[in-house]
Design an enzyme around this catalytic site. Structure first.
Site, PDB file in Angstrom:
ATOM      1  N   GLU A 117      61.896   1.881  17.336  1.00  0.00           N
ATOM      2  CA  GLU A 117      62.607   3.101  17.658  1.00  0.00           C
ATOM      3  C   GLU A 117      61.736   4.381  17.919  1.00  0.00           C
ATOM      4  OE1 GLU A 117      65.449   2.274  14.660  1.00  0.00           O
ATOM      5  OE2 GLU A 117      65.516   4.234  14.243  1.00  0.00           O
ATOM      6  N   LYS A 119      60.353   7.819  16.952  1.00  0.00           N
ATOM      7  CA  LYS A 119      60.342   8.864  16.221  1.00  0.00           C
ATOM      8  C   LYS A 119      60.742  10.017  16.609  1.00  0.00           C
ATOM      9  CE  LYS A 119      57.977   9.905  11.692  1.00  0.00           C
ATOM     10  NZ  LYS A 119      58.034  11.232  11.697  1.00  0.00           N
ATOM     11  N   ASP A 121      61.051  14.145  16.990  1.00  0.00           N
ATOM     12  CA  ASP A 121      60.109  15.237  16.307  1.00  0.00           C
ATOM     13  C   ASP A 121      60.902  16.135  16.267  1.00  0.00           C
ATOM     14  OD1 ASP A 121      58.163  16.518  15.106  1.00  0.00           O
ATOM     15  OD2 ASP A 121      57.056  16.514  16.780  1.00  0.00           O
ATOM     16  N   TYR A 232      69.909   7.674  12.840  1.00  0.00           N
ATOM     17  CA  TYR A 232      69.003   6.506  12.884  1.00  0.00           C
ATOM     18  C   TYR A 232      69.468   5.600  11.595  1.00  0.00           C
ATOM     19  CZ  TYR A 232      66.221   9.965  10.289  1.00  0.00           C
ATOM     20  OH  TYR A 232      65.920  10.685   9.173  1.00  0.00           O
ATOM     21  N   LYS A 320      51.883   5.991  14.757  1.00  0.00           N
ATOM     22  CA  LYS A 320      51.478   7.232  15.119  1.00  0.00           C
ATOM     23  C   LYS A 320      50.388   6.866  16.146  1.00  0.00           C
ATOM     24  CE  LYS A 320      53.501  10.593  12.151  1.00  0.00           C
ATOM     25  NZ  LYS A 320      53.587  11.867  12.218  1.00  0.00           N
ATOM     26  N   CYS A 413      26.154  27.170  46.751  1.00  0.00           N
ATOM     27  CA  CYS A 413      26.175  25.839  46.227  1.00  0.00           C
ATOM     28  C   CYS A 413      25.021  25.978  45.102  1.00  0.00           C
ATOM     29  CB  CYS A 413      25.793  24.991  47.387  1.00  0.00           C
ATOM     30  SG  CYS A 413      25.420  23.329  46.551  1.00  0.00           S
ATOM     31  N   CYS A 416      22.043  23.349  46.513  1.00  0.00           N
ATOM     32  CA  CYS A 416      21.160  23.512  47.628  1.00  0.00           C
ATOM     33  C   CYS A 416      21.060  25.120  48.157  1.00  0.00           C
ATOM     34  CB  CYS A 416      21.729  22.869  48.786  1.00  0.00           C
ATOM     35  SG  CYS A 416      23.092  23.338  49.456  1.00  0.00           S
ATOM     36  N   CYS A 431      30.972  23.076  49.703  1.00  0.00           N
ATOM     37  CA  CYS A 431      29.418  23.333  50.068  1.00  0.00           C
ATOM     38  C   CYS A 431      29.369  22.798  51.533  1.00  0.00           C
ATOM     39  CB  CYS A 431      28.314  22.552  49.407  1.00  0.00           C
ATOM     40  SG  CYS A 431      26.691  22.702  50.133  1.00  0.00           S
ATOM     41  N   CYS A 436      23.247  18.465  51.972  1.00  0.00           N
ATOM     42  CA  CYS A 436      23.371  18.883  50.519  1.00  0.00           C
ATOM     43  C   CYS A 436      22.960  17.549  49.497  1.00  0.00           C
ATOM     44  CB  CYS A 436      24.775  19.650  50.044  1.00  0.00           C
ATOM     45  SG  CYS A 436      24.481  19.928  48.070  1.00  0.00           S
TER      46      CYS A 436
HETATM   47  S1  IVH Z   1      63.735   6.261   9.307  1.00  0.00           S
HETATM   48  C1  IVH Z   1      62.924   6.664   4.475  1.00  0.00           C
HETATM   49  N1  IVH Z   1      63.923   6.600  11.833  1.00  0.00           N
HETATM   50  O1  IVH Z   1      60.787  10.772  10.369  1.00  0.00           O
HETATM   51  C2  IVH Z   1      62.887   7.463   5.583  1.00  0.00           C
HETATM   52  N2  IVH Z   1      63.089   8.497  10.468  1.00  0.00           N
HETATM   53  O2  IVH Z   1      58.871  10.333   7.465  1.00  0.00           O
HETATM   54  C3  IVH Z   1      63.666   6.619   6.912  1.00  0.00           C
HETATM   55  N3  IVH Z   1      62.522  10.398  11.877  1.00  0.00           N
HETATM   56  O3  IVH Z   1      61.942  13.127   8.552  1.00  0.00           O
HETATM   57  C4  IVH Z   1      63.427   7.345   8.186  1.00  0.00           C
HETATM   58  N4  IVH Z   1      62.827   9.642  13.829  1.00  0.00           N
HETATM   59  O4  IVH Z   1      63.935  12.382   9.871  1.00  0.00           O
HETATM   60  C5  IVH Z   1      63.601   7.282  10.781  1.00  0.00           C
HETATM   61  N5  IVH Z   1      64.154   6.889  14.211  1.00  0.00           N
HETATM   62  C6  IVH Z   1      63.979   7.439  13.159  1.00  0.00           C
HETATM   63  C7  IVH Z   1      63.208   8.754  12.744  1.00  0.00           C
HETATM   64  C8  IVH Z   1      62.973   9.004  11.455  1.00  0.00           C
HETATM   65  C9  IVH Z   1      62.478  10.646  12.965  1.00  0.00           C
HETATM   66  C10 IVH Z   1      61.923  11.329  10.893  1.00  0.00           C
HETATM   67  C11 IVH Z   1      62.973  11.457   9.818  1.00  0.00           C
HETATM   68  C12 IVH Z   1      61.792  11.897   8.694  1.00  0.00           C
HETATM   69  C13 IVH Z   1      60.531  11.160   8.940  1.00  0.00           C
HETATM   70  C14 IVH Z   1      60.318  10.229   7.928  1.00  0.00           C
END
Ligand code: IVH
Length: 674
Positions: A117, A119, A121, A232, A320, A413, A416, A431, A436
């Site tokens: 899934e 992650k 940010d 999540y 990552k 140029c 040339c 040019c 050239c």
């Molecule tokens: S599972 C034990 N799922 O990532 C932690 N974390 O280092 C299990 N995060 O600050 C986290 N999307 O808030 C999980 N789909 C996702 C996530 C997610 C973002 C963040 C989480 C935490 C960091 C984990």
């Protein structure tokens, strides 16, 4: 229920239920049943009712999302169970190593499924529900204690104030839902514009903006920001909770929580790795930032047996990608003259790691762009690399260095010395000198590379041949001898013989490639192909009138003119004749169809996994020859997915979307027209 028999208390309760339900349809399912007006009418009715009967106001009423600011700061709260963090991996190999460790710990015969899934940010939060009612929301803090930001979290429409419960289901006594609050990108852009307009500092990224918005003392400020949440997981699983993470997410979604729609389940780590890599480019489709993908072992039983180490679960990893931007010094801006005379500014950088590769040069587009961004020689700049594309200089990384000056395109140029021109309405300088030397060299490099794909003779070799005066035109290349090549630095007998053989073999390349290689202004790959197919031979093309040229797909009056002009030039005609004498293909081969379309025209295919009888390129070429398109990702528009050995996420996606899949045998039958 008729209004005469409904008490205000009953109506208020009904309105709350309706509003929560339609909120859920809108924000969680993304599938509203009511128009905005109808929804507003419900909301207005509830407000009016509560105003008339203040005793009916409940803390979980949707009218109470924006509360009063706390008297002093945020209270610290202890989490019901720790909020851990994730260990990261940055390569498919590291991911495989993790999977191996998981397998060892669980025993060798058990099937292991994984969930992948995005992650998100943003900022991690815990949402606590008692008997189905949202009572407390907190930031992650140090993982054990966070800050109580309940009042702010209540302002997010995507945080349910009360769980939706299926008919007859009792709410759990306590439920601690975990998720990530984020700032959607579009809202972030608008937010920063407003910040700048108000003379305030813009937020450096959406993550900071989300965290900052959550920590506002006045909830009405939080309410004014377009924050959203994806949940999540849960802290401790309540009784009756499903047995896998994938089902757990569905459980949460059914109870009113917004889960991410891009969660996928896989049964092999290879498929997981492919999905992780695909997300590096797919992330661009999202309207929020992700800083990786999370891979989790699906079964809770397996998760529990794997356990955690220092609050980092062994059952999950954050995958990552190597960072794709970096800051480095722009040493100099060079100007390269392209094969059609276009002047391309090029940044010479102090070498820096970007997205896992060392970058020492980057494109800069054109003078206007450089001036708009005010990129100067000597500045520290931000360099970006996305997927396989050429690195780009995004802009200066802060204040200009003292003594730097705005950059200007040279007036002559650099190769040339001819004064450069910038035609009306164009952004690129050129040019105008057709003789050239740089243009000649670029043409040769284009010929051996993208156009004719001559193995063993690269851009560097061509440069050396040019500098030695051995090759100054396309026909020269075909007159090159093995002895001449052998004498060149970097060549020995075998490599020289091989290169000469590849040059000879390139004479068999199809007409459309030759046409592409001739460097006719505005004739790129697609147009070269269309011209070749339309006219069938260089003679027909040379004899074409402007009107006839305009009949070709992709040509307008300007391009038609450029093509006609090129063929009208006696020097170019002489070049064509010379190439003809040397034996290059200047007409379609009998096996090539001169017509557009084909039996598979309009169809779109995706290929995943390894095919036994074809390489990817061959399979693609075979489909394209029949008029089909081959694309990289599966959507509802895909005609079918061709599934080879060890297929990746795309096969699963096809099944999910109901797109047909074809085995290698089906594919062969398709090509043979069965
Ligand atoms: S599972 C034990 N799922 O990532 C932690 N974390 O280092 C299990 N995060 O600050 C986290 N999307 O808030 C999980 N789909 C996702 C996530 C997610 C973002 C963040 C989480 C935490 C960091 C984990």
């Amino acid at each position: 229920m008729s209004s005469r028999t409904t008490t205000p208390a009953e109506r208020a309760a009904e309105l709350r239920r309706l509003i929560e339900y339609h909120n859920y349809r809108y924000y969680v399912l993304d599938d509203p049943e009511l128009s905005d007006e109808a929804f507003d009418a419900l909301f207005d009715e509830l407000c009016a009712l509560e105003e008339e009967h203040p005793e009916l106001v409940t803390p979980d009423s949707p009218t109470q999302r924006v509360g009063a600011p706390p008297a002093e700061g945020f209270r610290k709260v202890e989490h019901l169970s720790p909020m851990g963090s994730l260990e990261k991996v940055t390569s498919p190999e590291a991911l495989a190593k993790w999977a191996e460790d998981v397998r060892k710990r669980l025993g060798t015969d058990e099937p292991i499924a994984y969930v992948v899934e995005p992650k998100i940010d943003g900022s991690a939060v815990s949402l606590v529900y008692e008997r189905g009612v949202f009572v407390r929301g907190a930031t992650r803090g140090d993982g054990f204690r966070g800050e109580d930001v309940t009042a702010n979290l209540r302002t997010l429409e995507t945080v349910p104030l009360r769980m939706l419960l299926p008919e007859g289901e009792e709410p759990p006594d306590v439920l601690d839902v975990r998720g990530e609050v984020y700032f959607p990108l579009e809202g972030f852009a608008r937010f920063n514009e407003a910040q700048v307009a108000a003379g305030r500092k813009p937020a450096p990224n959406p993550r900071n903006a989300a965290a900052g918005s959550l920590r506002q003392l006045d909830p009405s400020v939080t309410a004014s920001r377009p924050l959203a949440i994806f949940v999540y997981g849960v802290g401790l699983r309540p009784p009756g909770f499903p047995g896998t993470h994938f089902e757990g997410l569905a459980w949460l979604r059914e109870r009113g929580f917004r889960t991410n729609p891009h969660v996928e389940r896989f049964e092999s780590i290879e498929a997981v790795a492919e999905a992780c890599q695909e997300w590096e480019t797919r992330r661009a489709e999202l309207d929020y930032e992700i800083d990786g993908v999370v891979v989790k072992v699906d079964s809770y039983d397996q998760q529990d047996r794997l356990g955690s180490l220092h609050e980092r679960p062994r059952f999950a990893r954050a995958y990552k990608w190597a960072p794709s931007t970096a800051v480095t010094r722009l040493r100099k801006i060079h100007v390269r003259v392209g094969r059609t005379g276009v002047l391309n500014p090029l940044a010479e950088l102090e070498p820096v790691q970007v997205g896992g590769v060392t970058v020492s040069s980057a494109t800069l587009h054109n003078e206007e762009d450089i001036q708009r961004k005010d990129i100067r020689e000597g500045d520290l700049v931000i360099v970006q690399r996305a997927g396989d594309v050429i690195p780009q200089v995004v802009g200066p990384a802060g204040e200009h260095e003292p003594g730097t000056v705005p950059w200007r395109m040279p007036e002559r140029c650099p190769v040339c010395g001819t004064p450069v021109v910038k035609p009306e309405g164009e952004v690129m300088h050129r040019c105008p000198n057709r003789a050239c030397p740089s243009r000649g060299l670029e043409t040769l490099q284009h010929w051996v590379g993208p156009a004719m794909d001559i193995e063993g003779v690269g851009g560097e070799t061509v440069k050396k041949l040019w500098d030695e005066g051995l090759v100054r035109s396309l026909p020269d290349l075909y007159r090159l001898t093995q002895a001449e090549l052998e004498a060149l630095e970097g060549f020995a007998e075998v490599s020289a013989a091989r290169a000469i053989e590849s040059i000879r073999r390139s004479k068999e390349q199809p007409f459309e490639r030759v046409l592409f290689g001739l460097n006719i202004p505005s004739v790129g790959w697609v147009l070269a192909r269309n011209l070749a197919r339309h006219f069938g031979s260089v003679d027909a093309l040379m004899g074409a009138t402007l009107e006839e040229l305009e009949e070709v797909e992709g040509i307008g009056p300007e391009r038609a003119e450029l093509v006609a002009e090129w063929f009208a030039d006696p020097e170019n005609r002489a070049l064509v004749e010379e190439l003809r004498e040397l034996g290059l293909r200047l007409a379609l081969d009998a096996s090539e169809s001169p017509t557009e379309g084909g039996p598979l025209a309009g169809r779109q295919y995706v290929i995943t996994g390894t095919l036994e009888g074809w390489t990817r390129d061959e399979a693609k070429a075979a489909l394209e020859a029949l008029g089909a398109k081959v694309v990289g990702s599966v959507s509802r528009k895909t005609t079918a997915v061709i599934v080879g050995e060890n297929p990746g996420a795309k096969a699963q996606k096809a099944v999910e979307l109901g797109v047909p899949t074809l085995s290698e045998a089906d594919f062969r039958a398709l090509l043979e027209g069965d």
